[in-house]
Design a protein around this motif. Structure first.
Motif, short mmCIF file in Angstrom:
data_model
loop_
_atom_site.label_atom_id
_atom_site.label_comp_id
_atom_site.label_asym_id
_atom_site.label_seq_id
_atom_site.Cartn_x
_atom_site.Cartn_y
_atom_site.Cartn_z
N VAL A 291 49.87 49.13 39.52
CA VAL A 291 48.51 48.74 39.55
C VAL A 291 47.91 49.19 38.58
CG1 VAL A 291 46.90 48.04 41.31
CG2 VAL A 291 49.03 48.59 41.91
N VAL A 292 46.90 47.87 38.01
CA VAL A 292 45.82 48.45 36.89
C VAL A 292 44.74 47.72 37.45
CG1 VAL A 292 44.97 47.81 34.60
CG2 VAL A 292 47.42 47.94 34.89
N LEU A 293 43.70 48.71 37.58
CA LEU A 293 42.37 48.32 38.28
C LEU A 293 41.40 48.41 36.93
CD1 LEU A 293 40.55 47.98 40.99
CD2 LEU A 293 40.08 50.48 40.85
N LEU A 294 40.76 46.95 36.65
CA LEU A 294 39.80 47.10 35.74
C LEU A 294 38.36 47.07 36.44
CD1 LEU A 294 41.08 43.92 33.93
CD2 LEU A 294 41.03 46.04 33.20
N ARG A 295 37.67 48.12 35.89
CA ARG A 295 36.49 48.40 36.68
C ARG A 295 35.23 48.32 35.62
NH1 ARG A 295 37.30 54.13 40.00
NH2 ARG A 295 35.11 53.57 40.42
N GLY A 296 34.22 47.76 35.97
CA GLY A 296 33.17 47.45 35.14
C GLY A 296 31.90 46.61 35.77
N GLU A 297 30.63 46.67 35.19
CA GLU A 297 29.64 45.93 35.70
C GLU A 297 29.93 44.33 35.26
OE1 GLU A 297 27.48 46.74 37.95
OE2 GLU A 297 28.66 48.80 37.68
N PRO A 298 29.36 43.43 35.97
CA PRO A 298 29.25 42.20 35.37
C PRO A 298 28.99 41.81 34.05
CG PRO A 298 28.12 42.35 37.52
CD PRO A 298 28.10 43.79 36.90
N GLY A 299 29.70 40.69 33.39
CA GLY A 299 29.43 40.51 32.23
C GLY A 299 30.26 41.19 31.01
N LEU A 415 43.80 44.19 39.32
CA LEU A 415 42.80 44.00 39.92
C LEU A 415 41.33 43.99 39.08
CD1 LEU A 415 44.01 45.86 42.93
CD2 LEU A 415 44.71 43.45 42.34
N ALA A 416 40.56 43.09 39.14
CA ALA A 416 39.19 43.43 38.50
C ALA A 416 38.21 43.46 39.55
CB ALA A 416 38.90 41.97 37.80
N VAL A 417 37.42 44.54 39.44
CA VAL A 417 36.32 45.04 40.40
C VAL A 417 35.15 45.33 39.92
CG1 VAL A 417 37.10 47.42 40.59
CG2 VAL A 417 36.20 46.36 42.44
N ARG A 418 34.04 44.90 40.53
CA ARG A 418 32.69 45.19 40.05
C ARG A 418 32.22 46.70 40.44
NH1 ARG A 418 28.36 40.80 41.34
NH2 ARG A 418 29.74 39.70 39.99
N GLU A 419 32.02 47.73 39.59
CA GLU A 419 31.74 48.79 39.87
C GLU A 419 30.76 49.22 41.03
OE1 GLU A 419 33.30 52.58 39.07
OE2 GLU A 419 33.40 51.32 37.28
N SER A 420 29.49 48.42 41.03
CA SER A 420 28.65 48.54 41.62
C SER A 420 28.63 48.06 43.27
CB SER A 420 27.34 47.81 41.30
OG SER A 420 27.40 46.63 40.99
N GLU A 421 29.80 47.29 43.58
CA GLU A 421 29.98 46.53 44.75
C GLU A 421 31.27 47.20 45.70
OE1 GLU A 421 28.53 44.00 45.97
OE2 GLU A 421 27.38 43.18 44.29
N GLU A 438 50.07 57.89 45.50
CA GLU A 438 51.50 57.46 45.26
C GLU A 438 51.45 57.40 43.68
OE1 GLU A 438 51.59 53.88 47.02
OE2 GLU A 438 51.17 54.56 48.95
N GLY A 439 50.53 57.45 42.95
CA GLY A 439 50.88 57.61 41.43
C GLY A 439 51.08 56.33 40.92
N THR A 440 50.61 55.09 41.41
CA THR A 440 51.12 53.74 40.79
C THR A 440 49.68 53.09 40.30
OG1 THR A 440 50.96 52.80 43.09
CG2 THR A 440 52.99 53.18 42.47
N LEU A 441 48.56 53.72 40.66
CA LEU A 441 47.30 53.28 40.16
C LEU A 441 46.97 53.60 38.79
CD1 LEU A 441 45.06 51.41 40.89
CD2 LEU A 441 43.92 53.04 41.91
N HIS A 442 46.68 52.70 37.94
CA HIS A 442 46.11 53.24 36.61
C HIS A 442 44.63 52.45 36.51
CE1 HIS A 442 45.75 54.17 32.29
NE2 HIS A 442 45.63 52.91 31.90
N GLU A 443 43.67 53.01 35.99
CA GLU A 443 42.17 52.57 36.12
C GLU A 443 41.91 52.39 34.67
OE1 GLU A 443 39.80 54.14 39.35
OE2 GLU A 443 41.28 55.33 39.98
N LEU A 444 41.19 51.52 34.31
CA LEU A 444 40.62 51.11 33.08
C LEU A 444 38.98 50.70 33.31
CD1 LEU A 444 43.24 48.73 31.24
CD2 LEU A 444 42.64 51.26 30.90
N ARG A 445 38.14 51.54 32.89
CA ARG A 445 36.83 51.52 32.99
C ARG A 445 36.15 50.66 31.82
NH1 ARG A 445 37.17 55.90 36.40
NH2 ARG A 445 35.84 55.80 38.19
#
Length: 994
Positions: A291-299, A415-421, A438-445
């Motif tokens: 799982v890759v989680l893309l975290r960041g503010e809008p835009g 997954l793309a997610v808005r940090e503030s929400e 579980e060690g399956t999550l990789h996060e990209l800020r």
């Protein structure tokens, strides 16, 4: 001490010594700060927990977390601002400037005494909507408070602007900015718009005066307000009345010419992120799911990265299942998966979801997991979900389940997610914590984009713009850079400002009709729903078409893979924010009213209806919408969502007049009764009776009948036969005072209840015949009529006739969406097959009954369906394991009537096979249940089996006692088929003795 300012008007902000502080990531934390600040006193923790958090979310823990963030934000070492003990919380506001408080204090005085310059400063400093974007319509108490404060603030802003417009009437150019702001705040105020038209004419802005005149007339019509004539008088006082041709605004023709690279959608920059995503995909292809989680503010480019990965995966032959979550979809179960599967695998999606959610939650999770596993066996799969911070709880649960099930298959979730929400989505937080463990999550800020990349982006997408300067001004936000470039290319003047300001400036370039099309589209959501847009806006189709084409040319709208949508959620938010709160409510009300009249049975409609009604400002409409949405959820077995909607509806109903309130409350309790078993069933049955009497007091006979019927149903389920009978008869008495249709339904439902109770069967038969005759005269059908007659024929041992009637009732139940009666009908059909010894047919029917029982509320229905299926297996294979397991659950559900039925039939099978001791144990339990319920048929069968068991064991005296009991019950009247069984079991002499 540092100077601290709290800004709740317009853009939320906390300012210390002139510098904006970073805000807490949770919107609920910001809302809590506003609530504490505006109250300015000690508040109980319990009330704060109920205000913004639901019980499953651990409200106390969430409140503690929010308070810890507020402490860090407000305290500077000199003073403790957040004061909290075990029971109370308050905020120390001494020395803190709160803009909303200051504005209200200013308006509470006499604005007419203030200098003009001071009023103009106030108009500039205190502009904007109170707590924009923090309404939380799902939390009724907070939402009601927020709307009330917003109205107070709007009145204060209006008072300041009115005084300025009056005072500056002789300086039209100076007054115009305030007159326009006043019209934005009060769009349906004819006098305010008339003043604007007069000022525009005085300043020689004739075209704009004409447009405002036409827009004002249309908006009065939209709100159902009768014009006073002030607007027409203002226009006629100028250059004469406008003719129709001049008044009809032309579509904007000055479209920014797109450069040759305008359509180039190449991803610019974000090389490290692209490499990380590519590596994760390669690992997945090799069989290491992740799982890759893309975290960041809008835009910042999250969606562009998703687009890039989607193109790559498809080029390599992989399957992409993609979807985007929307704010309004948070109550729509499995919304992400429905969209993803219907787009990527439409035929397979239909087999999973059908026309809606047609399975219980556990079944759906399993089927989605199996589907992804099957696809991953043929080719690598990428699950791509955008804006997951708005994902519903069921979609998140399914995602977590799918990832755990496919750990060693070629599956990658991006997954793309808005940090503030994301903090406010409790289900998402829990799933992410588990994936981290579980060690399956990789996060990209995603942080700000480097200046050289933004320069390159501007060169490609907005040729001719000054990329170097824009890269400095945009703060690393590529979306803002492109909006600035477009503003310059459109002659927008001075660059700078926020995306909100830029989009609002671009909106001003549309003619009034075109801008209105975009406002209606923004109210409807991120995806442009053209049929809905045409229906609710009242605008001509050609006008709508031209506006959408123009918006597409200006990159406000983009063509997606399957639809037309806004280019970014921030653009939707900017257009939506440009609408005054008063008009928003009317627009949401119009959309909700349109949805309420729609006859489509789709779960998405339930979510949309609840969303728009909650924001309509009309408590009656909102409460009725919760009923409609709750019933739609029940139709698709989304029982938890139905309960949640009903609870919100009950809060809304508190604001309604007494007569309307009792109608809505009965409807909402009906939804809750169908959705789940009751914790305090006796208390609820009494509540239903009180509601029925209250409805009678207000002349609401239809709802009174429904409430009495609900009370009877609850008492029947829990074995209070005498009380259930009386409430059923009372329901029928009330129905007589209603109309023909209501009377007919009341007769049928009461009679069906009497048959279920085995009470007053001759009376029930007469009622059903009368109901049938009335329905035929009225040319309508209701499932209670064939269901009641079919159950009665079953009792009379007229099985062929019973089966045909019950099959007809089943069809009508499906059409009406009455899942509980549908279950009862299927239950009787299964019992007919069992009664006839057709156990192979009964097995197939019981398998369907198990599926249905698992879908509806968590009562005795599912255990009894499993017990019937286990009974068939016992009859066919002599294997009691499944039956005995289901009987344990029936005992836990305290379903004595169903337990007695299953045990007597199982006891007869034991006796047939010579296991008389086991049969006696089963029959003894069945007899105890039947005696408590005074259920004559089951008592007779239990005594008959016990007589046979005692005889087989040589216990003649007890056998004789049981045979005598059989004879007495035979004389008292029991089901005709039960008499036949008793004769076979005990022998004709004993059965007829006495």
């Amino acid at each position: 001490m540092a100077q601290l300012e709290l800004r709740f008007l317009g853009e939320f902000g906390v300012i210390r010594d002139g510098l904006a502080l970073p805000l807490p990531p949770s919107k609920k934390t910001r809302a809590l700060l506003a609530y504490l600040s505006l109250h300015g006193r000690r508040l109980r923790r319990e009330s704060l927990c109920e205000l913004l958090w639901e019980v499953p979310d651990d409200p106390r823990g969430s409140l503690r977390w929010s308070l810890s963030k507020l402490r860090r934000l407000l305290e500077d070492g000199d003073r403790e601002r957040i004061r909290a003990d075990r029971s109370h919380v308050e905020i120390d506001l001494e020395g803190i400037d709160v803009d909303a408080v200051r504005l209200q204090a200013l308006a509470a005085g006499d604005p007419g005494r203030l200098p003009t310059e001071a009023l103009e400063r106030a108009a500039a400093d205190y502009a904007g909507t109170f707590l924009e974007g923090l309404e939380f319509s799902d939390f009724h108490n907070f939402h009601a408070w927020c709307i009330a404060e917003r109205e107070r603030t709007t009145r204060a802003q209006t008072a300041v602007l009115r005084e300025l417009v009056r005072r500056l009437a002789g300086e039209p150019e100076r007054a115009l900015v305030h007159a326009r702001a006043l019209v934005c705040l009060s769009p349906y105020d004819e006098a305010a718009r008339a003043a604007l038209v007069r000022l525009l004419l005085a300043a020689q802005h004739i075209d704009e005066a004409d447009r405002q005149f036409q827009l004002g007339l249309r908006m009065l019509k939209e709100a159902g307000i009768t014009a006073t004539g002030a607007l027409r008088e203002a226009r006629q006082a100028g250059a004469g009345p406008p003719d129709a041709a001049a008044a009809a605004p032309a579509v904007v023709a000055s479209v920014r010419a797109a450069g040759p690279a305008a359509g180039d959608r190449r991803l610019v920059g974000r090389r490290e992120e692209q490499q990380a995503l590519a590596a994760a995909w390669e690992d997945a292809v090799a069989g290491q799911a992740g799982v890759v989680l893309l975290r960041g503010e809008p835009g910042l480019g999250k969606s562009c990265l998703l687009d890039c990965m989607r193109t790559r995966v498809r080029a390599e032959g992989g399957l992409v299942l993609s979807a985007c979550a929307f704010e309004a979809d948070q109550i729509r179960p499995f919304a992400l998966w429905m969209e993803a599967l219907r787009a990527g695998l439409p035929e397979t999606a239909e087999s999973v979801f059908g026309s809606g959610i047609a399975q219980n939650r556990e079944s759906l999770l399993a089927r989605i997991g199996e589907l992804v596993a099957g696809e991953a066996g043929r080719r690598p799969v990428m699950l791509q979900f955008d804006d997951v911070h708005w994902a519903d709880e069921s979609s998140v649960a399914a995602l977590h389940y799918v990832l755990r099930l496919n750990r060693e298959r070629p599956v990658l979730a991006v997954l793309a997610v808005r940090e503030s929400e994301m903090r406010d989505n409790v289900a998402l937080q829990q799933a992410l914590r588990s994936l981290r463990r579980e060690g399956t999550l990789h996060e990209l800020r995603l942080g700000p984009m480097p200046a050289e990349d933004i320069e390159a982006l501007v060169r490609i997408r907005a040729a001719g713009a000054d990329g170097a300067r824009l890269s400095r001004e945009c703060g690393g936000n590529p979306l803002l850079a492109l909006e600035l470039a477009r503003a310059e290319a459109d002659g927008g003047g001075e660059a700078g400002g926020s995306i909100l300001e830029l989009v609002q400036e671009r909106l001003a370039r549309f003619d009034p009709d075109g801008a209105d099309v975009l406002r209606w589209a923004a109210v409807l959501g991120c995806v442009v729903n053209v049929p809905a847009l045409l229906s609710v806006s009242g605008l001509d189709g050609n006008v709508v078409s031209r506006a959408l084409e123009e918006a597409a040319r200006q990159a406000v709208l983009v063509s997606g893979e399957r639809d037309l949508r806004f280019a970014h959620e921030l653009i939707v938010r900017a257009i939506y924010t440009d609408i005054s709160p008063v008009r928003r409510q009317i627009m949401h009300r119009k959309v909700a009213s349109w949805l309420e009249q729609e006859e489509r049975f789709e779960l998405s409609r339930a979510a949309d209806l609840a969303h728009h009604a909650s924001l309509s400002g009309d408590a009656g409409l909102a409460a009725r919408a919760m009923v409609s949405a709750g019933r739609l959820c029940l139709r698709f077995f989304a029982n938890e969502d139905a309960q949640s909607l009903a609870r919100k509806g009950l809060q809304l109903a508190e604001q309604l007049p007494a007569a309307e309130q009792v109608r809505v409350v009965i409807d909402l309790h009906d939804v809750m009764l169908s959705a789940a078993p009751l914790q305090d069933w006796e208390g609820e049955a009494e509540r239903y009776t009180r509601l029925a009497e209250c409805a009678l007091d207000h002349g609401e006979s239809a709802h009174a009948r429904r409430a009495y019927y609900m009370a009877a149903s609850v008492r029947w389920q829990h074995g209070q036969w005498a009380e259930a009978r009386e409430q059923s008869l009372q329901s029928e008495r009330v129905a007589r005072s209603g109309g023909e249709h209501e009377h007919t339904i009341g007769l049928a439902e009461t009679a069906r209840c009497l048959v279920l109770l085995e009470r007053d069967l001759s009376q029930a038969d007469a009622m059903l015949m009368e109901a049938q005759a009335r329905a035929q005269r009225g040319q309508f059908a209701h499932h209670a009529i064939p269901a009641g007659i079919g159950m009665l024929r079953f009792y009379e041992n007229r099985m062929d006739e019973a089966e045909e009637l019950l099959k007809h009732a089943r069809t009508l139940c499906k059409w009406a969406g009455d899942r509980l009666v549908e279950y009862q009908v299927d239950e009787y059909l299964a019992m007919i097959d069992i009664q006839r010894g057709r156990f192979e047919d009964a097995t197939r029917r019981c398998q369907d009954l198990v599926t249905l029982g698992n879908k509806i509320r968590d009562g005795s229905e599912a255990p009894f369906a499993r017990a019937l299926l286990g009974l068939c297996m016992f009859a066919l294979d002599d294997d009691p394991v499944a039956l005995d397991a289901a009987l344990v659950d029936l005992r836990l559900a305290d379903a004595k009537h169903r337990l007695a039925y299953a045990q007597t039939r199982a006891a007869m099978l034991d006796c047939q096979r010579g296991r008389h001791e086991r049969g006696a144990l089963r029959a003894t339990e069945a007899l105890g249940c039947a005696e408590v319920l005074e259920r004559a048929t089951e008592m007779l069968l239990a005594h008959a089996v016990l007589a046979q068991c005692c005889r087989a064991e040589g216990e003649d005296a007890p056998a004789l006692l049981h045979a005598e009991a059989v004879a007495k019950l035979h004389a008292a009247g029991v089901a005709a088929w039960a008499e036949d069984i008793a004769r076979r079991v005990t022998g004709p002499a004993e059965a007829g003795d006495g």
